[in-house]
Design a protein around this motif. Structure first.
Motif, short mmCIF file in Angstrom:
data_model
loop_
_atom_site.label_atom_id
_atom_site.label_comp_id
_atom_site.label_asym_id
_atom_site.label_seq_id
_atom_site.Cartn_x
_atom_site.Cartn_y
_atom_site.Cartn_z
N GLN A 1 43.31 52.35 39.35
CA GLN A 1 44.17 52.58 38.08
C GLN A 1 45.19 51.78 37.77
OE1 GLN A 1 44.74 56.84 38.59
NE2 GLN A 1 42.80 57.21 37.36
N THR B 1 48.32 49.46 36.53
CA THR B 1 49.35 49.46 35.24
C THR B 1 49.11 48.61 34.39
OG1 THR B 1 50.99 48.24 36.36
CG2 THR B 1 50.95 50.87 36.69
N LEU B 2 48.46 47.42 34.73
CA LEU B 2 48.17 46.23 34.05
C LEU B 2 46.68 45.58 34.67
CD1 LEU B 2 48.75 44.26 31.67
CD2 LEU B 2 49.79 42.77 33.46
N LEU C 1 36.61 50.19 27.30
CA LEU C 1 37.60 49.78 26.32
C LEU C 1 37.19 49.03 24.96
CD1 LEU C 1 39.58 47.81 29.18
CD2 LEU C 1 40.20 49.98 28.02
N ASP D 1 47.61 46.79 23.92
CA ASP D 1 47.89 48.51 23.96
C ASP D 1 46.76 48.89 25.24
OD1 ASP D 1 45.15 48.65 22.96
OD2 ASP D 1 46.08 48.68 20.80
N ALA D 2 46.70 50.07 25.34
CA ALA D 2 45.79 50.46 26.71
C ALA D 2 44.55 50.56 26.26
CB ALA D 2 46.28 51.99 26.91
N GLY D 3 43.86 50.40 25.06
CA GLY D 3 42.57 50.36 24.76
C GLY D 3 42.10 48.68 24.78
N ARG E 1 57.02 42.22 29.38
CA ARG E 1 57.37 43.37 30.47
C ARG E 1 58.78 43.30 31.03
NH1 ARG E 1 52.19 46.19 31.59
NH2 ARG E 1 52.82 46.95 33.72
#
Length: 384
Positions: free
Chosen positions: A70, A72-73, A99, A189-191, A208
């Motif tokens: 998992q 973060t990027l 995704l 984005d996260a998707g 970032r």
């Protein structure tokens, strides 16, 4: 923790060099290390040198591990000129990680590599008019993005950053300058599965709020004995080998007949001669013979023989430095030497990274993509 999946070892090393620039502790592995303490885990899949079927199997295994990690990027490092199974791997990764969108940003404008009007340009000229058309494994016959990705109708959209973006599917970014990279970095984005070249990854780090750390400029202190492996068929590589030989650097050319025959005695004799040169001079380069063919079958044979030669020499001498150009060659050498984890220690030049080998404090590997340049001699004293 951030994770980069690279389809080739020199690409992984290039990202490792960027990690140093931004003050990140990086680890380069061949598998998902769930227990890493690194800020940036870089996973080399070596899928560019595999068949499409084998590449998909590797991506499937990696994605299973990513679900447990998992990050973060997540960034997929691809070849900046789209060689390899780029689209097939991205489509599979999208499916496995669920995704809905993917963004591919292959351009490296700092190196003159741009995407304009759905066409890949190198220093303003169509890519297929460059030396990439002579690549032995992925020759470039077209400069169109659709053709480079081997995409079917509806697989991709090639868009500028100011165009309306779709909610699903795969977008390939048009990029003329670093300003365009910044604009694209703001659309993530996260998707979205993000894939691209090293310059876009650096742009994402900047987005970032990461900034380059201040590092003293120093030359690389490379310690002999040193083995250089020039396994690339790019014309720049051959010209480089010719130049260092003229400058007095010992070069041992693999006999040309070895790319078509299995003459074990000749191969053994060549390896022993190379070992003697190393012992006498403290350094030696093994290189592709100028008369060797450049096609895919020969490239596979050449890199396997170079990896075998490296393993023989490493077994007979205590090497402190191994310098390798070409990602497939580097991956083959690592497998032969049983190396599966590297830690970047110095970025010598764009794309050229020196790394410590886990479990062997005396040995460092320096890797360079075949199409990039080695550093200037004054920053690279081993070459003098």
């Amino acid at each position: 923790m951030m994770v980069v999946i690279a389809d080739d070892l020199t690409g992984a090393a290039e990202i490792g060099g960027l990690a140093l620039k931004y003050g990140l502790m990086a680890e380069i592995t061949t598998t998902v290390n769930l227990h890493t303490n690194a800020d940036l885990l870089i996973i080399d899949t070596d899928t560019r040198s595999l068949s499409k079927t084998a590449a998909k199997a590797v991506i499937t295994e990696i994605c299973a591990g990513l679900k447990a990690l998992q990050p973060t990027l997540l960034f997929k490092k691809i070849d900046s000129v789209l060689r390899g199974h780029v689209l097939a791997e991205i489509q599979l990764q999208q499916e496995l990680l669920q995704l809905p969108k993917a963004l591919i940003v292959p351009a490296n404008p700092g190196l003159g590599r741009t995407v304009v009007n759905s066409t890949y340009l190198l220093n303003g000229r169509p890519l297929h008019q460059s030396s990439f058309s002579q690549d032995p494994e992925f020759p470039v016959y077209s400069s169109g993005i659709t053709e480079l990705l081997q995409a079917k109708d509806g697989d991709i959209q090639v868009l500028p950053h100011h165009a309306p973006q779709p909610e699903t599917g795969i977008v390939v970014a048009e990029v003329e300058s670093s300003t365009d990279l910044v604009a694209w970095s703001k659309k993530l984005d996260a998707g979205t599965l993000v894939a691209g070249a090293a310059e876009f990854f650096a742009t994402i780090l900047e987005a970032r709020n990461m900034r380059p750390v201040i590092m003293e400029k120093s030359s690389a202190t490379l310690q002999p004995p040193a083995l250089m492996i020039c396994g690339s068929a790019f014309h720049k590589s051959r010209a480089f080998v010719k130049k260092i030989e003229q400058d007095g650097f010992p070069v041992s050319y693999m006999p040309a007949v070895l790319d078509t025959t299995g003459d074990a005695q000749l191969f053994q004799h060549w390896m022993e001669d190379t070992l003697q040169q190393l012992k006498q001079e403290g350094k030696v380069s093994i290189a592709v013979h100028p008369q060797m063919e450049d096609d895919r079958a020969h490239a596979l044979n050449i890199r396997n023989k170079m990896a075998e030669a490296a393993a023989f020499i490493a077994g007979q001498a205590t090497l402190h430095e191994i310098l390798i150009e070409g990602g497939s060659t580097a991956a083959a050498v690592m497998r032969k030497l049983g190396i599966d984890r590297l830690y970047p220690t110095m970025a010598l030049a764009p794309g050229v990274t020196r790394m410590r080998v886990q479990g062997n404090e005396e040995l460092h590997l320096t890797l360079k993509p075949g199409s990039y340049e080695w550093p200037p001699l004054d920053l690279f004293p081993l070459m003098q």
